[in-house]
Design a protein around this motif. Structure first.
Motif, PDB file in Angstrom:
ATOM      1  N   PHE A 146      -5.454   5.577  -7.387  1.00  0.00           N
ATOM      2  CA  PHE A 146      -4.320   5.600  -6.248  1.00  0.00           C
ATOM      3  C   PHE A 146      -4.102   4.041  -5.870  1.00  0.00           C
ATOM      4  N   LEU A 147      -2.754   3.557  -6.418  1.00  0.00           N
ATOM      5  CA  LEU A 147      -2.551   2.340  -6.035  1.00  0.00           C
ATOM      6  C   LEU A 147      -1.620   2.183  -5.026  1.00  0.00           C
ATOM      7  N   GLU A 148      -2.117   1.484  -3.719  1.00  0.00           N
ATOM      8  CA  GLU A 148      -1.408   1.204  -2.700  1.00  0.00           C
ATOM      9  C   GLU A 148      -0.851  -0.228  -2.423  1.00  0.00           C
ATOM     10  N   HIS A 149       0.428  -0.388  -2.356  1.00  0.00           N
ATOM     11  CA  HIS A 149       0.696  -1.934  -2.318  1.00  0.00           C
ATOM     12  C   HIS A 149       0.729  -2.185  -0.843  1.00  0.00           C
ATOM     13  N   LYS A 150       0.153  -3.536  -0.775  1.00  0.00           N
ATOM     14  CA  LYS A 150      -0.037  -3.983   0.201  1.00  0.00           C
ATOM     15  C   LYS A 150       0.971  -4.301   1.398  1.00  0.00           C
ATOM     16  N   ALA A 151       2.169  -4.833   0.874  1.00  0.00           N
ATOM     17  CA  ALA A 151       3.308  -4.821   1.412  1.00  0.00           C
ATOM     18  C   ALA A 151       4.100  -3.743   1.995  1.00  0.00           C
ATOM     19  N   LEU A 152       3.379  -2.557   1.514  1.00  0.00           N
ATOM     20  CA  LEU A 152       3.878  -1.038   2.038  1.00  0.00           C
ATOM     21  C   LEU A 152       3.289  -0.630   3.299  1.00  0.00           C
ATOM     22  N   TYR A 153       2.054  -1.155   3.720  1.00  0.00           N
ATOM     23  CA  TYR A 153       1.300  -0.413   4.734  1.00  0.00           C
ATOM     24  C   TYR A 153       2.061  -0.623   6.082  1.00  0.00           C
ATOM     25  N   GLY A 154       3.059  -1.268   6.341  1.00  0.00           N
ATOM     26  CA  GLY A 154       3.598  -1.415   7.588  1.00  0.00           C
ATOM     27  C   GLY A 154       4.871  -0.527   7.564  1.00  0.00           C
ATOM     28  N   VAL A 155       5.482  -0.128   6.337  1.00  0.00           N
ATOM     29  CA  VAL A 155       6.637   0.597   6.373  1.00  0.00           C
ATOM     30  C   VAL A 155       6.346   2.001   6.841  1.00  0.00           C
ATOM     31  N   LYS A 156       7.611   2.447   7.680  1.00  0.00           N
ATOM     32  CA  LYS A 156       7.416   3.823   8.367  1.00  0.00           C
ATOM     33  C   LYS A 156       8.446   4.749   7.689  1.00  0.00           C
TER      34      LYS A 156
END
Length: 337
Positions: free
Chosen positions: A180-190
């Protein structure tokens, strides 16, 4: 529907699944905060803040701070899965798969196959990936092309908070190993996340993020948002784009890609991985093999150059795909009339 950040969608989904099933456990470096650190065991909750509050709720037997050893983390996850647990193992950075490749590639991915289908390995390997934070060459890479090429693994790359929740719940409940790959730049996207505690998204089903009949743009993860912005810009000139968010790279929704190209006749694939043997080359080969007669222009690829990720801010920006580069590739495909 509840509006929340991608990070919170990940955290709340894991928390809910741990409440639902006592066999779900979590392990990784500093996911508790490090016993003995200033502020106590809940000081951090992981450097990405995706396990805050877990230690108090579930205790040290189910929220396990590990040594700084990726091979130990992944190896332990494989062993836990074989004995009936549903481990969620976190690699702080996906770049570190190198020291745990034997555990991933030769063990976890092959257990069901080598034991004749008599075993299962329901392990979720969460990995944080991607550039854009000036974290340099060893902490910024996209490694999905390596993992996608390993038979026996399911590889997931959610682009939105809603998909992060639905795909992660599907991964935790799956009886096979899932990366499960989570892009670090997406963490704050709502974005909107369904309130249904059983909301899942089946693997192998792409999402149509934009609809159009002139160009097909295929993307994953962080690249989906860039493709959407490029499509919106092109729409102002009357150019319609299908933007396909693959969601999973293994299994791959071949049908969605081929059906779209049969309509548009033009293909642009966006990939954050370097161009040799990456997902973009795989998709282009798929279309050339199975839908060549539908193409009205050479397929275009928007990828970084074949170099390590630069550290300097200006160089990293030049290295990465962007909406402008995607738009330029789409217009180039449209030049062939």
């Amino acid at each position: 529907m509840t509006q929340m950040a991608y990070r919170d969608a990940v955290r709340q989904t894991i928390f809910a699944e741990m409440e639902r099933d006592e066999n779900v456990v979590m392990l990784g470096e500093d996911i508790v905060g490090g016993m003995g650190t200033a502020g106590g065991p809940e000081a951090i909750g992981g450097i990405w803040s995706t396990s805050t509050g877990f230690y108090d709720a579930f205790g040290a037997d189910r929220v396990i701070d590990t040594p700084i050893s990726e091979s130990a983390i992944i190896g332990a996850a494989g062993g836990l899965a074989l004995t009936g647990k549903r481990p969620i193992a976190e690699l702080m950075f996906a770049d570190f798969i190198g020291v745990s490749l034997d555990q991933i590639w030769n063990q976890i991915a092959k257990f069901r196959y080598m034991f004749g289908g008599k075993s299962r390995c329901p392990a979720v390997l969460r990995m944080i990936y991607g550039a854009g934070f000036n974290a340099a060459a060893q902490h910024s890479q996209s490694v999905h092309q390596i993992l996608t090429g390993m038979p026996g693994l399911k590889v997931v790359m959610p682009a939105t908070p809603g998909d992060a929740a639905g795909l992660l719940r599907e991964a935790i409940r799956d009886d096979d190993p899932v990366v499960f790959l989570e892009h670090k730049a997406l963490y704050g996207v709502k974005g909107e996340v369904p309130d249904d505690p059983d909301y899942t998204i089946p693997f192998g089903h792409a999402r149509l993020a934009r609809a159009g009949e002139d160009v097909t743009i295929v993307a994953t993860g962080m690249m989906v948002g860039m493709a959407e912005r490029a499509a919106d810009s092109l729409a102002s000139d009357g150019i319609g784009c299908d933007v396909l968010d693959l969601r999973t790279t293994s299994p791959l929704d071949e049908e969605a890609v081929l059906d779209s190209v049969e309509v548009t006749g033009r293909l642009v694939v966006v990939d954050e991985a370097p161009p040799r043997c990456n997902l973009a080359t795989d998709i282009v080969a798929l279309v050339a093999h199975k839908a060549f007669a539908s193409l009205r222009a050479p397929a275009q690829m928007v990828t970084p150059p074949h170099t390590p990720v630069p550290f300097a801010r200006e160089l990293e920006s030049a290295y990465l795909p962007s909406p402008d580069k995607i738009e330029a590739a789409a217009r180039k495909a449209l030049d062939y009339r």
